[in-house]
Every structure is written in structure tokens, then in C-alpha cells.
Design a protein around this motif. Structure first.
Motif, short mmCIF file in Angstrom:
data_model
loop_
_atom_site.label_atom_id
_atom_site.label_comp_id
_atom_site.label_asym_id
_atom_site.label_seq_id
_atom_site.Cartn_x
_atom_site.Cartn_y
_atom_site.Cartn_z
N THR A 1 0.84 -1.22 0.19
CA THR A 1 -0.01 -0.09 -0.04
C THR A 1 0.80 1.21 -0.07
OG1 THR A 1 -1.80 -1.19 1.15
CG2 THR A 1 -1.65 1.40 1.24
N GLY A 2 0.57 2.28 -0.83
CA GLY A 2 1.41 3.38 -0.91
C GLY A 2 0.84 4.40 -1.92
N SER A 3 1.89 5.26 -2.44
CA SER A 3 1.62 5.93 -3.45
C SER A 3 2.92 6.21 -4.32
CB SER A 3 1.26 7.59 -2.75
OG SER A 3 2.57 7.96 -2.03
N ILE A 4 2.53 6.94 -5.66
CA ILE A 4 3.53 7.00 -6.66
C ILE A 4 3.44 8.72 -6.96
CG2 ILE A 4 1.66 6.52 -8.43
CD1 ILE A 4 5.37 6.11 -9.09
N SER A 5 4.48 9.11 -7.17
CA SER A 5 4.77 10.51 -7.31
C SER A 5 5.70 10.66 -8.26
CB SER A 5 4.80 11.48 -5.96
OG SER A 5 6.06 11.14 -5.68
N LEU A 6 5.77 11.82 -8.94
CA LEU A 6 6.93 12.34 -9.85
C LEU A 6 7.46 13.72 -9.10
CD1 LEU A 6 5.32 12.23 -13.38
CD2 LEU A 6 6.82 10.66 -12.23
N LYS A 7 8.78 13.72 -8.99
CA LYS A 7 9.59 14.90 -8.40
C LYS A 7 9.16 16.12 -9.45
CE LYS A 7 13.11 12.86 -5.35
NZ LYS A 7 14.40 13.12 -4.91
N GLN A 8 8.86 17.07 -8.49
CA GLN A 8 8.71 18.59 -9.50
C GLN A 8 10.10 18.84 -10.04
OE1 GLN A 8 5.64 20.02 -9.90
NE2 GLN A 8 4.80 18.20 -9.06
N VAL A 9 10.08 19.61 -11.26
CA VAL A 9 11.16 19.89 -11.96
C VAL A 9 10.97 21.39 -12.47
CG1 VAL A 9 12.68 19.40 -13.96
CG2 VAL A 9 11.52 17.60 -12.55
N ALA A 10 12.05 22.21 -12.22
CA ALA A 10 11.86 23.43 -12.50
C ALA A 10 11.90 23.74 -13.99
CB ALA A 10 13.25 24.26 -12.24
N GLY A 11 10.92 24.38 -14.46
CA GLY A 11 10.55 24.66 -15.85
C GLY A 11 9.32 23.75 -16.43
N TRP A 12 9.00 22.94 -15.72
CA TRP A 12 7.70 21.86 -15.95
C TRP A 12 6.79 22.10 -15.11
CZ3 TRP A 12 9.03 19.29 -20.63
CH2 TRP A 12 10.19 19.46 -21.18
N LYS A 13 5.69 21.87 -15.71
CA LYS A 13 4.44 21.61 -14.91
C LYS A 13 4.01 20.12 -14.75
CE LYS A 13 2.13 24.33 -17.52
NZ LYS A 13 1.27 25.18 -18.36
N ILE A 14 3.79 19.68 -13.50
CA ILE A 14 3.56 18.18 -13.34
C ILE A 14 2.20 17.93 -12.48
CG2 ILE A 14 4.72 15.84 -12.58
CD1 ILE A 14 7.19 17.12 -12.84
N SER A 15 1.28 17.30 -13.20
CA SER A 15 0.11 16.91 -12.20
C SER A 15 -0.29 15.47 -12.59
CB SER A 15 -0.82 18.07 -12.47
OG SER A 15 -1.34 17.93 -13.93
N PRO A 16 -1.20 15.27 -11.57
CA PRO A 16 -1.20 15.36 -10.17
C PRO A 16 -0.21 15.21 -9.20
CG PRO A 16 -2.16 13.29 -10.41
CD PRO A 16 -1.58 13.71 -11.66
N ALA A 17 -0.05 15.83 -7.95
CA ALA A 17 1.08 15.79 -7.06
C ALA A 17 1.55 14.15 -6.72
CB ALA A 17 0.78 16.40 -5.84
N LYS A 18 0.21 13.42 -6.26
CA LYS A 18 0.70 12.00 -6.27
C LYS A 18 -0.51 11.28 -6.48
CE LYS A 18 -0.74 11.79 -1.56
NZ LYS A 18 -0.28 11.01 0.07
N ILE A 19 -0.30 9.80 -6.63
CA ILE A 19 -1.66 9.10 -6.97
C ILE A 19 -1.52 7.80 -5.72
CG2 ILE A 19 -2.45 7.39 -8.49
CD1 ILE A 19 -1.49 9.22 -10.80
N ASP A 20 -2.54 7.53 -4.96
CA ASP A 20 -2.35 6.52 -3.99
C ASP A 20 -2.79 5.20 -4.60
OD1 ASP A 20 -1.80 8.31 -1.96
OD2 ASP A 20 -3.93 8.92 -2.04
N PHE A 21 -2.23 4.24 -4.02
CA PHE A 21 -2.82 2.59 -4.25
C PHE A 21 -2.67 1.90 -3.18
CE2 PHE A 21 2.06 2.67 -4.77
CZ PHE A 21 2.32 1.75 -4.09
N SER A 22 -3.54 0.91 -3.08
CA SER A 22 -3.93 0.01 -1.56
C SER A 22 -4.16 -1.24 -2.04
CB SER A 22 -4.78 0.64 -1.02
OG SER A 22 -5.96 0.65 -1.47
N ASN A 23 -3.65 -2.15 -1.28
CA ASN A 23 -4.00 -3.70 -1.24
C ASN A 23 -3.70 -4.21 -2.66
OD1 ASN A 23 -5.60 -3.48 1.24
ND2 ASN A 23 -7.41 -2.75 0.22
N LYS A 24 -2.53 -3.96 -2.80
CA LYS A 24 -1.90 -4.61 -4.01
C LYS A 24 -1.28 -5.88 -3.39
CE LYS A 24 -2.90 -1.51 -6.75
NZ LYS A 24 -4.07 -1.69 -7.87
N HIS A 25 -1.31 -6.79 -4.41
CA HIS A 25 -0.76 -8.14 -4.00
C HIS A 25 0.52 -8.34 -5.30
CE1 HIS A 25 -4.04 -8.83 -1.30
NE2 HIS A 25 -4.86 -8.47 -2.41
N LYS A 26 1.29 -9.64 -4.68
CA LYS A 26 2.34 -9.94 -5.52
C LYS A 26 1.68 -10.57 -6.92
CE LYS A 26 6.32 -12.97 -5.71
NZ LYS A 26 7.15 -13.97 -4.89
N GLY A 27 2.71 -9.58 -7.84
CA GLY A 27 2.17 -9.98 -9.31
C GLY A 27 1.25 -9.15 -9.86
#
Length: 842
Positions: A544-570
């Protein structure tokens, strides 16, 4: 009658790996060869710059005929070479070529070592090479290997005077000379002396050669005939050499088997010159160590009594001999008064360890003793439990005994007692071992940290030399054979049955809990419109956790993060982000993905490399991609692509909006080629495609009717036809290896420099590895040559780009290294290559 059996397993750290199976061969030929090797106490280290530089015939002769401990130290892993079987470049190619070298060594019988040096590409002089390699570090690696391996004789493939051509080749010889003396000097790299002692080899030789027009051999040089026949193996050393060298498939070095006399020539560089034998002045017998004479006498008797029909009959005498070898340590009182580190570094202790290992392996071979440990699954995540199954069997009625299976004090105190278990002949024993927790992924040690241009960063200098990771799960087997305890090791592997290939062994993959692969390694923007960036995530455990992209100067990135939960092996899923440059200025940046899993952050993807001739390779590259904003204009849309040796140009063109179609032979010969705004030939197409000679007239017809054909570089040897273009030119082995070499525009009005992008000096900034290779020469006057460039101190060369009109169309030949530059996101290379694809409308 029941026999007492005793077996212990434990996870330790070793670095050896086998491909097809974990157990070494135990056929009669292998046993006889190993019996002979037991009686030889001598070693040779061969040194060169790259995979495929080694002399496989000489290595095979030294290892299999003379029975010396033989090693090859390749300073690099061949990262900067060409790839004739796939698209991997850089570190990925180095991974493949590492395994190709290990496969070659399994054929010729030598061992394999590496330094931290990175093959950054062709270099014309050793000064450039040594600057990029970090000379002191690489020299230290060589000294470390020498002090560990303790060669009696060192041999370098190349001279210091430049006849080897490549600057890396010359640098390897320069370093070999310095390492020869430095390894014996306690003032050089004194930090190593905590683990090893100083070592002085007897001599350093140069293995002279005759390559093409360069012949460095002469009749007065010391020479040996390595073209003999090994009756035990049923092969000549020319045949062994060909089988070994043919493993270098990425380089296209498949070799014909050779038979008959073949002489290797040598010049003495340092030390005493040999007169009659390579090992003149070196005692190769057991007299080299205290109390060795009695051991040699017993070995003669064992060899004489050996029965090929009953190898097991030699087990008792070999076990007794092993006891004698061990006893010499205890009886030599001189060693009792020496500090422990000095004992470990003594010449006696070195040969005791080597011959003890050889003896133990030979005992297992003669006993027909097979054993291994394998994992239940191919992939595990850091933090998971590793479940291991151990198996062993012997076909003979021998006193091989065991009592216990456990994981050792280092890992677990849990034990499985099997008192009274009878290990009957030819009865397979299978046991499940207590699980262990994994705390480190299986990333190759030299890729764990970012590298410089010329060398890898090692977490510990003592890792140098190792071809693969040391810290891999390894099973320890303790047997009692004829009353003596013997310990063996087997790397824990995963094995499965492939319907076409049969039983396959592959290394374990120990992964991060969740990996994140960006859909592309490069995102190119030619305006401020946002692009979708997709990440493919895969869970290797419950997460369970989240994925995000680090902000970089000169670029617009969205959304800030995306959550996920209850993932299993595979479980696999995708996360989508939007990215756009904030303005239209040229901007190059690195995009990084961070995965937060169960409270910890990981930033790694996963990449599999699969070829049938080497073990499976899995690595965990940084979860990164390159963002490139370019002032880029395009013309045309549809590109036909004819595959060559393998490159990433089609993917790079798709990044900027082109519709790229890989052309089949039927489409080339019978299709409507006028539908394509340009047709591009992949790198080395005229070297690797036998059919291109038959397709060439149709391609010339396409140009004549108004098409635009772009041919990328080919090498001068092995062309299927010399008629590459509508007018003649020849290819020569001339390069511009300085990636920042000055480029002069000699034909500023040429369309390839003006349409649709105006090419300026700035477009040649930021190129990587080289400008170009295998330039054109003897160029017909119909061709315009709008660019000129040269390395420092070299004459200007105009053969990097040829352009001519032919009929209604245009032909372009380029030796510029676009196959490196475009995947690396070099803005100016994109602008120029797009121009080559864009024939102005009449």
C-alpha cells in the motif's frame, strides 16, 4: 546396510555462477583434466581492455593443456561497443557482454575478472582513456586482482606503443606495466594489505599479433605452439578457441574451428625473458610448498590407479590426500608463529586453498555426488521470505554421511534433524530449508550508484575484479565423506522446464517491493502542449502506498501523487500524469518517479534482458526519464524503416510525432514506397542484412521517383554490397571520437542544414560519446559534404554527411552517431536528423 549421513546448508557469500546447471560437470573427461591440474601449481593472468580482446586459443591452451590457473582481466565490460543482436547500448550492453565473457570462460577453462573502468567508446589515444577512467582507481583494481590471483606470469594483449589502434587497448598495456611493479610494492595501495599480501609476478609479456595489415610478430620472438589436440576433450585448441569466441554474439564474432599448428609469439616487457618455456624459473610442482614432495608422490599413484570405469574407487585415496594437504599446515611450525594475516597471505596458504578446492571438487566428481539448492519462485521482494529446497544424490555405495540440515548460525538457528536417515545409492534426498528474510535486491554491484563517464562507482574497493555480485543467496553443504568433513557451496537458483529448451536455470530476482517503469525513457516536446506520462507499476509483495513524480524547474507536473492500496504480488497497474514545459525555450531535465511503499521510498524500475545464449538478466534501473523541450519543426509524417543491427531510432522518431513503419522485404520489393516521406536504413544494414543487396535497386528507384533515402553508418568490413548510394564512395575506419569536436559548416546553403530547422553551432552541443564513426572517403563529386570535423591533432574530415540529388529525389549517407544521440535526447541531433528526413518540396 544403513549408512550415517550428515548434511548442513547455510547462506554464505560467493560470486561464482553456472548457466545450464549449478553443479560442475562430472564426466570422465572433466575428472581426468582435473586430476592433471592437481599436480600443477602455476598461474597466468591475461590483461586487455574489452570483452573479445582476449586470445581464447592461448587461454584454452594454458588452462586445459598446461593446467595453469588461468585468468582474463578485462578492464571494461564492453559497454561502449556495438550490438549486432539487439538494441541494448551502454550499461545494458555491458551486462550482456559480461555474461558472454563468462560463457566463453566456461568453454576455455579460464576465470574472468573486471575493473571498474567503463568502456566510454572508441578512444584514439591512451591519454584520453586514462583521464576518463580515473587512472589511480583502475590501477588499484588491477593491483587488487593481481594480489589476489598471484599470477606467476602476466600477459598483455596490446603494446604501449599504439599498434593496438584503440586508445583503451594501449592504456591497458600501460596500466599492466605499472601494476606489475605496484602489486609488489607495499607503499602502493597499502589499504589492500589488510586483506592480501604484496605479489611480484615473474615476468610480463606482450602477446604479439598479426591483425590485418598490422604484424607485430617476428621469428626471433619467443613462441609456443598452441595448436595441439587434447585427446581427453576430443578437440584441438583452435576448436576450443572458436567455441569460446563465438559466445561474443553481440560483436558478431562467430568463429570457424581451426586445427593444426598455431604459434603464439611474445615479447618480454618486464622481468626475466623466457628461453624454453613460458614458466621458466617458476617451480610448478608440489615442491613449491613445504612437505609437498609426499603429496606429489601420492598424486602419481592416484593417477596411475584411476579407473575410468569406476571413478568412485578413487574417492578414498583422494580423501586421504586431502587430509595430507590439510596436515601440512599443522605440521609446518613456521606458520604457527606468524600473524594470522601473514598466514592468510602466504604463498603456501594460497596454494593450499586452491588445491583444497580442486581436491574437494574432484572428490565430489568421482563420487558422482550431485547437490543443489533452488528457490520455489523466480522472484522475491526485499523483506520477503526466501523458501529453498535442497537436493542431493550419489549413485554409488560410498561412506557419505550426514545428520542435520540447517541455515547456519549467520542466518538462523533453526535446524531439521534427520538422524538415522539412510542415503541409499541412487536415491534422491529432498529437504525444505527454513526460510530466510531478504534484505537486499539483486542489482549488479557496479550499477548500484551513478557512474562517471569513464568508471563505475563501487561501494567497496574490494568488490573490484568480481564479474558478478558476491552477496547472493548461496547454500553451504557439509558432508562427511569417508570420515572427513567436506564443505561445498552452490548458488541458490530458480529452475523450470521450458517446452522447447528443456530444464533451465536462472538467477534469482530479488526486487524492490514495487517497481515503477516510465513508459518511455525520453519525452520530447516541441511546444508547450502537455503530454501524458504513463507509469507501469508492479508489486512484488503485498503493498500500500503512493506514486509521485518529483517536481522539476521549468515543467508543470500533475497530479502531485496517486495513491494505491491492497496490491498483491504480481499485480500490475498504471498511473498517468500530465507534463508540459512552462515555455518554449530549450530545456533538458531529468524526471524521477518515487514510490512510497509501506512507509519506505523506492525509485527503481525493472528491466529484463533475455537471450538464449546467456542467463536471464534482471536489473533495477532508476525510475527516471529524460524531458527535452526543443525548438523543433518537422516536415512530413510517414517514415519507412529498414532494420539493421539494432537501434532505437524508430522509437525516437515516434517521440516527435512521426508515423514509423518497419518495412518487410515484400513491402520494399512490391509495395508503394511513394507513400513514405522518407525511408531510413538502420545502423549497419549493409553489414547484417544479406537481402539488402537485392532490395537496393528498388530503393534507388524510390529515390529516382522523388523519394528521400537516409542511410546510417556501416562498417567497412563485411559489406554485402559496395553500391550503397547512387554514386560511389568508400567507407573507412575513421572516426571523430571527441563528442565536443569542432564542427565546421562547409556548405551553409545546403537544405539539410536549413529545412525545416536552421542548424547552427549550438546544435552540436551536448553530444555524447562520439561525433561519428566509419566515415566516407573517396567521395564522388556528385555528393555535397556540408560538414567537416576532426579530433584534436587530426586532419579535417568531410566524410560524416553525404547528400546528393538523384532523379527527382535525394540520397543521404551519414556516419554521425544518431543512434546514440537521439535516444539520449540531444536536441541538436534531433533537429539535424529531422532535416535529413525532410526533403523540401519542389
Amino acid at each position: 546396510m544403513k549408512r550415517l549421513s550428515s548434511l548442513t546448508f547455510s547462506l554464505l557469500l560467493i560470486c561464482s555462477q553456472a548457466f545450464s546447471q549449478t553443479a560442475p560437470s562430472s564426466d570422465i573427461g572433466a575428472i581426468k583434466q582435473n586430476l592433471k591440474k592437481l599436480n600443477v601449481l602455476g598461474s597466468v593472468l591475461y590483461i586487455a581492455a574489452h570483452p573479445d580482446d582476449e586470445n581464447t586459443r592461448l587461454l584454452g591452451y594454458l588452462a586445459q593443456e598446461k593446467h595453469y590457473r588461468t585468468g582474463y582481466l578485462s578492464l571494461t565490460r564492453g559497454d561502449g561497443g556495438q550490438n549486432l543482436i539487439g538494441t541494448e547500448q551502454g550499461e545494458l550492453l555491458g551486462l550482456i557482454r559480461t555474461q558472454e565473457l563468462l560463457a566463453a570462460r566456461r568453454v576455455d577453462g579460464a576465470e574472468q575478472f573486471f575493473s571498474r573502468a567503463n568502456d566510454f567508446g572508441f578512444s584514439k589515444n591512451p591519454e584520453e582513456t586514462l583521464k576518463f577512467w580515473d587512472k589511480d582507481k583502475v590501477l588499484g583494481d588491477m593491483v587488487w586482482v593481481i594480489r589476489n590471483f598471484r599470477p606467476d606470469v602476466m600477459i598483455c594483449r596490446f603494446p604501449t606503443t599504439g599498434e593496438g589502434g584503440h586508445g583503451n587497448h594501449t592504456a591497458s598495456a600501460i596500466l599492466a606495466q605499472e601494476a606489475f611493479s605496484a602489486a609488489a610494492d607495499p607503499k602502493r595501495y597499502p589499504e589492500q594489505l589488510k586483506y592480501v599480501g604484496v605479489w611480484q609476478a615473474k615476468r610480463l609479456l606482450w602477446n604479439t599479433f598479426s591483425f590485418g595489415s598490422v604484424n607485430t610478430t617476428s621469428p626471433d620472438q619467443f613462441k609456443i605452439n598452441v595448436g595441439g589436440y587434447n585427446a581427453v576433450l576430443g578437440k584441438s585448441y583452435g576448436e576450443i578457441a572458436a567455441e569460446s569466441r563465438s559466445n561474443h554474439k553481440t560483436q558478431g564474432f562467430g568463429s570457424a574451428r581451426q586445427r593444426g599448428d598455431a604459434f603464439e609469439y611474445f615479447k618480454t616487457i618486464l622481468g626475466d625473458a623466457p628461453k624454453n618455456d613460458l614458466m621458466d624459473g617458476v617451480d610448478l610442482s608440489w615442491n613449491r610448498i613445504p612437505f609437498g614432495t609426499a603429496i606429489a608422490t601420492k598424486l602419481i599413484a592416484i593417477n596411475k590407479a584411476f579407473n575410468s570405469d569406476a571413478p568412485e574407487a578413487s574417492v578414498k585415496s583422494l580423501v586421504d590426500l586431502l587430509g595430507d594437504v590439510d596436515q601440512t599446515v599443522a605440521t609446518n611450525k613456521a606458520f604457527q608463529t606468524v600473524r594470522l594475516t601473514e598466514v592468510a597471505n602466504s604463498s603456501y596458504d594460497y596454494w593450499h586453498k586452491q588445491k583444497t578446492k580442486e581436491l574437494k571438487d574432484l572428490i565430489a566428481q568421482c563420487a558422482g555426488l550431485w547437490f543443489e539448492a533452488y528457490a520455489k519462485e523466480p522472484v522475491y521482494a526485499v523483506g520477503d521470505k526466501l523458501n529453498i529446497t535442497a537436493q542431493l544424490i550419489t549413485p554409488y555405495e560410498l561412506p557419505i554421511s550426514a545428520l542435520k540440515i540447517n541455515l547456519g548460525d549467520e542466518i538462523s538457528s533453526t535446524a531439521i534433524n534427520i538422524k538415522g536417515y539412510v542415503l541409499e545409492p541412487n536415491q534422491l534426498l529432498t529437504r525444505e530449508l527454513p526460510p530466510i528474510f531478504l534484505n537486499k535486491n539483486s542489482q549488479p554491484y557496479w550499477l548500484e550508484s551513478p557512474r562517471s563517464l569513464g568508471s563505475y562507482s563501487l561501494a567497496n574497493d574490494t568488490l573490484a575484479g568480481n564479474p558478478e555480485n558476491e552477496d547472493v543467496p548461496t547454500a553451504k553443504f557439509d558432508f562427511t565423506i569417508d570420515g572427513k568433513k567436506l564443505t561445498y557451496f552452490r548458488k541458490v537458483m530458480y529452475k523450470y522446464v521450458d517446452p522447447a529448451r528443456g530444464e533451465i536455470y536462472q538467477p534469482l530476482e530479488i526486487t524492490p517491493p514495487v517497481t515503477a517503469n516510465l513508459a518511455e525513457k525520453l519525452y520530447v516536446f516541441n511546444n508547450t502542449q502537455p503530454q501524458t506520462v504513463q507509469l507501469k507499476l508492479k508489486s512484488f509483495t503485498n503493498s500500500t502506498g503512493s506514486i509521485s513524480l518529483k517536481q522539476v524547474a521549468g515543467w508543470k507536473i500533475s497530479p502531485a501523487k496517486i495513491d494505491f492500496s491492497n496490491k498483491h504480488k504480481g499485480d500490475e497497474w498504471t498511473a498517468t500524469f500530465s507534463i508540459a514545459p512552462t515555455d518554449s525555450k530549450t530545456n533538458v531535465a531529468q524526471l524521477q518517479a518515487d514510490v512510497n511503499v509501506n512507509g519506505k521510498t523506492f525509485s527503481q524500475g525493472i528491466l529484463d534482458i533475455r537471450y538464449n545464449h546467456i542467463p536471464a538478466i534482471t536489473i533495477f534501473p532508476p525510475a527516471e526519464a529524460k524531458l527535452v523541450s526543443i525548438d523543433l519543426k518537422t516536415a512530413g509524417k510517414k517514415i519507412g524503416y529498414i532494420a539493421g543491427a539494432g537501434d532505437l531510432i524508430p522509437e525516437s522518431l515516434r517521440e516527435v510525432g512521426y508515423d514509423v513503419h518497419l518495412l518487410s522485404e515484400n513491402e520494399i520489393l512490391n509495395g508503394d514506397l511513394s507513400a513514405y516521406d522518407a525511408i531510413v536504413l538502420g545502423v549497419r544494414a549493409f553489414n547484417v542484412s544479406q537481402r539488402i543487396a537485392y532490395q537496393q535497386p528498388r530503393l534507388m528507384e524510390y529515390i529516382n521517383n522523388g523519394g528521400n533515402l537516409v542511410v546510417q553508418y556501416n562498417v567497412n568490413n563485411g559489406l554485402v554490397t559496395k553500391d550503397i548510394g547512387p554514386y560511389p564512395f568508400t567507407l573507412v575506419n575513421q572516426r571523430v571520437t571527441e563528442e565536443d569536436a569542432k564542427v565546421t559548416v562547409t556548405d551553409p546553403q545546403n537544405a539539410v542544414l536549413n529545412y525545416p530547422n536552421k542548424i547552427t553551432d549550438a546544435d552540436f552541443n551536448g553530444w555524447i560519446q562520439e561525433r561519428g564513426l566509419y566515415f566516407a572517403d573517396n567521395i564522388d563529386s556528385h555528393y555535397a559534404t556540408p560538414l567537416q570535423m576532426n579530433d584534436t591533432g587530426m586532419a579535417p574530415n568531410k566524410g560524416s554527411l553525404l547528400v546528393t540529388n538523384y532523379g527527382k529525389g535525394r540520397f543521404v549517407y551519414t556516419s554521425l552517431a544518431f543512434f546514440r544521440e537521439l535516444p539520449a535526447g540531444v536536441p541538436g541531433a534531433y533537429r539535424l536528423f529531422i532535416n535529413l528526413l525532410s526533403k523540401p518540396k519542389n
